[in-house]
Design an enzyme around this catalytic site. Structure first.
Site, mmCIF file in Angstrom:
data_model
loop_
_atom_site.group_PDB
_atom_site.id
_atom_site.type_symbol
_atom_site.label_atom_id
_atom_site.label_comp_id
_atom_site.label_asym_id
_atom_site.label_seq_id
_atom_site.Cartn_x
_atom_site.Cartn_y
_atom_site.Cartn_z
ATOM 1 N N LYS A 112 0.813 -1.217 0.000
ATOM 2 C CA LYS A 112 0.000 0.000 0.000
ATOM 3 C C LYS A 112 0.845 1.264 0.000
ATOM 4 C CE LYS A 112 -4.174 -2.085 1.809
ATOM 5 N NZ LYS A 112 -5.151 -2.199 2.894
ATOM 6 N N LYS A 191 -5.419 -7.852 -11.080
ATOM 7 C CA LYS A 191 -6.400 -8.078 -10.012
ATOM 8 C C LYS A 191 -7.394 -6.921 -9.953
ATOM 9 C CE LYS A 191 -7.035 -8.119 -5.070
ATOM 10 N NZ LYS A 191 -7.056 -7.155 -4.046
ATOM 11 N N LYS A 194 -10.093 -1.647 -6.027
ATOM 12 C CA LYS A 194 -10.434 -0.215 -5.960
ATOM 13 C C LYS A 194 -9.216 0.642 -6.270
ATOM 14 C CE LYS A 194 -12.648 -1.515 -2.227
ATOM 15 N NZ LYS A 194 -12.914 -1.611 -0.810
HETATM 16 P P1 ADP Z 1 -9.835 -3.727 -2.882
HETATM 17 O O1 ADP Z 1 -8.611 -4.464 -3.364
HETATM 18 O O2 ADP Z 1 -10.732 -3.379 -4.011
HETATM 19 O O3 ADP Z 1 -9.513 -2.556 -1.988
HETATM 20 P P2 ADP Z 1 -10.599 -4.991 -0.460
HETATM 21 O O4 ADP Z 1 -9.160 -5.110 -0.066
HETATM 22 O O5 ADP Z 1 -11.450 -4.001 0.239
HETATM 23 O O6 ADP Z 1 -10.659 -4.773 -2.024
HETATM 24 O O7 ADP Z 1 -11.248 -6.435 -0.335
HETATM 25 C C1 ADP Z 1 -12.425 -6.764 0.354
HETATM 26 C C2 ADP Z 1 -12.668 -8.268 0.214
HETATM 27 O O8 ADP Z 1 -12.848 -8.620 -1.169
HETATM 28 C C3 ADP Z 1 -11.485 -9.114 0.689
HETATM 29 O O9 ADP Z 1 -11.981 -10.307 1.305
HETATM 30 C C4 ADP Z 1 -10.745 -9.446 -0.572
HETATM 31 O O10 ADP Z 1 -10.005 -10.631 -0.481
HETATM 32 C C5 ADP Z 1 -11.877 -9.563 -1.592
HETATM 33 N N1 ADP Z 1 -11.410 -9.181 -2.942
HETATM 34 C C6 ADP Z 1 -11.031 -7.945 -3.333
HETATM 35 N N2 ADP Z 1 -10.660 -7.930 -4.634
HETATM 36 C C7 ADP Z 1 -10.802 -9.207 -5.082
HETATM 37 C C8 ADP Z 1 -10.577 -9.847 -6.337
HETATM 38 N N3 ADP Z 1 -10.149 -9.163 -7.391
HETATM 39 N N4 ADP Z 1 -10.826 -11.178 -6.440
HETATM 40 C C9 ADP Z 1 -11.278 -11.879 -5.357
HETATM 41 N N5 ADP Z 1 -11.521 -11.328 -4.141
HETATM 42 C C10 ADP Z 1 -11.281 -10.024 -3.982
HETATM 43 N N1 TRP Z 2 -8.341 -6.173 5.528
HETATM 44 C C1 TRP Z 2 -9.614 -6.500 4.956
HETATM 45 C C2 TRP Z 2 -9.628 -6.021 3.493
HETATM 46 O O1 TRP Z 2 -8.851 -5.175 3.104
HETATM 47 C C3 TRP Z 2 -10.767 -5.867 5.690
HETATM 48 C C4 TRP Z 2 -10.907 -6.390 7.080
HETATM 49 C C5 TRP Z 2 -10.709 -5.708 8.236
HETATM 50 C C6 TRP Z 2 -11.279 -7.717 7.452
HETATM 51 N N2 TRP Z 2 -10.956 -6.501 9.313
HETATM 52 C C7 TRP Z 2 -11.300 -7.729 8.873
HETATM 53 C C8 TRP Z 2 -11.598 -8.870 6.741
HETATM 54 C C9 TRP Z 2 -11.635 -8.891 9.594
HETATM 55 C C10 TRP Z 2 -11.902 -10.025 7.457
HETATM 56 C C11 TRP Z 2 -11.933 -10.036 8.855
HETATM 57 O O2 TRP Z 2 -10.442 -6.484 2.749
#
Ligand code: ADP
Ligand code: TRP
Length: 323
Positions: A112, A191, A194
């Site tokens: 990040k 992948k 967001k």
């Molecule tokens: P982003 O990468 O868009 O910020 P997050 O980190 O908020 O997504 O992910 C929220 C949930 O969605 C997590 O459990 C993550 O593993 C799943 N997820 C996010 N992007 C994908 C993807 N491209 N394929 C499968 N699962 C995903």
């Molecule tokens: N880190 C997770 C993501 O980016 C979000 C998250 C925060 C989460 N606390 C959690 C997921 C507890 C599972 C369980 O998507």
């Protein structure tokens, strides 16, 4: 007694098909059979969102979308992380047994900050707060996408460290990945995320959605030639949403292999699939947007249920450490 699951998503932007395929779909499929705790990781989002108005809107929208996607507030406790302050208390307790090198090894901080996020202490200790989220309700499973596995492993390590020193306080949860989910690719084939600006929001107005899907990057195989479906982003997304055994997926793969089908046709098939698969969700979302009172009530009930369970676990931890 039912086994329990917990998961959460950060309110850092509009949910997309990757979030659905990797995470939300599992929450919906598991409700009923499992006791469900699903929350909005509002404190986690402070590591990336510094606009209070944007944050507020994102939080509200994610709750609406959870329900629109099919989470049933009668079967799932849906709550906001900041409505259950014992979670952050637990996070502090865990941070005091967390060796610094454990955070040094976490890949999400490196990824990040490499993408330009501020290198804050909050971002650095993000996995400890996530461990507190998880351990605070004694879940059996944490349904997530593949990229979260390391965070669940850190959670287990922290729980073990704590238990080893203070006695059996925390239950060790396991991650749960949907068998055929994998990592869903975005418009550019990377992948879907967001932070890459390559997402597909299944709630978009139809016209915009069709236009967006036309932007999915494909190779330059001529229309007449046979094509390999498994390496094509359009097909990969189609398969993830419809399912690999679905007749529509099988038919589409055959059309790829037969030749004579252009990628434009596959993109249209994908748009039709999304509109069909999320038809009910799209309708429900409209209704929910018009009923803020209902959403508030869901959150109040969810917070009350979560506070009870989290309170119990936090009390166990406080006692164990001598407070
Ligand atoms: P982003 O990468 O868009 O910020 P997050 O980190 O908020 O997504 O992910 C929220 C949930 O969605 C997590 O459990 C993550 O593993 C799943 N997820 C996010 N992007 C994908 C993807 N491209 N394929 C499968 N699962 C995903
Ligand atoms: N880190 C997770 C993501 O980016 C979000 C998250 C925060 C989460 N606390 C959690 C997921 C507890 C599972 C369980 O998507």
């Amino acid at each position: 007694m039912k086994k329990r699951i917990l998961s959460g998503i950060q309110p850092s932007g509009q949910l997309h098909l990757g979030n659905y395929a990797g995470a939300i779909r599992q929450f919906v499929e598991m409700q009923g059979e499992y006791e469900v705790y699903v929350f909005v990781a509002s404190y986690h989002a402070l590591t990336s969102t510094r606009d209070p108005e944007v944050l507020g809107n994102n939080i509200r929208q994610i709750v609406i979308d959870y329900i629109a996607f099919g989470l049933d507030p009668k079967q799932a406790n849906i709550y906001l992380q900041h409505d259950v302050p014992q979670v952050t208390e637990l996070s502090w307790i865990l941070s005091c047994v967390c060796p610094k090198h454990m955070m040094d090894k976490a890949t999400s901080y490196k990824d990040k900050t490499a993408k330009g996020l501020a290198a804050s202490i909050g971002l650095y200790t993000y996995p400890i707060l996530q461990a507190a989220d998880i351990l605070s309700v004694d879940p059996d499973f944490v349904p997530v996408g593949e990229d979260q596995i390391q965070h669940i492993e850190i959670t287990r390590d922290l729980a073990q460290k704590f238990n080893h020193h203070y006695g059996e306080v925390f239950k060790l949860p396991a991650h749960r990945i949907r068998a055929d989910a994998g990592v869903l690719p975005g418009l550019d084939g990377e992948k879907m995320s967001k932070s890459y600006g390559n997402t597909i929001d299944p709630f978009m107005p139809e016209k915009k959605l069709r236009k967006l899907l036309n932007k999915i990057v494909t190779d330059s195989t001529p229309m007449e030639d046979p094509k390999e479906p498994e390496t094509c982003t359009v097909y990969k997304i189609f398969k993830a949403i419809a399912g690999s055994d679905d007749q529509r997926t099988v038919d589409l793969a055959n059309q790829y292999r037969a030749g004579g089908m252009g990628y434009g046709h596959a993109k249209k098939a994908l748009a039709d699939l999304i509109l069909d698969h999320f038809g009910d969700a799209r309708k429900r979302r409209e209704e929910l947007m018009a009923d803020p009172g209902y959403v508030e009530k869901v959150l109040a009930d969810g917070a009350a249920a979560a506070r009870e369970k989290v309170g119990e676990v936090t009390e166990r931890a406080r006692k164990a450490v001598g407070l």
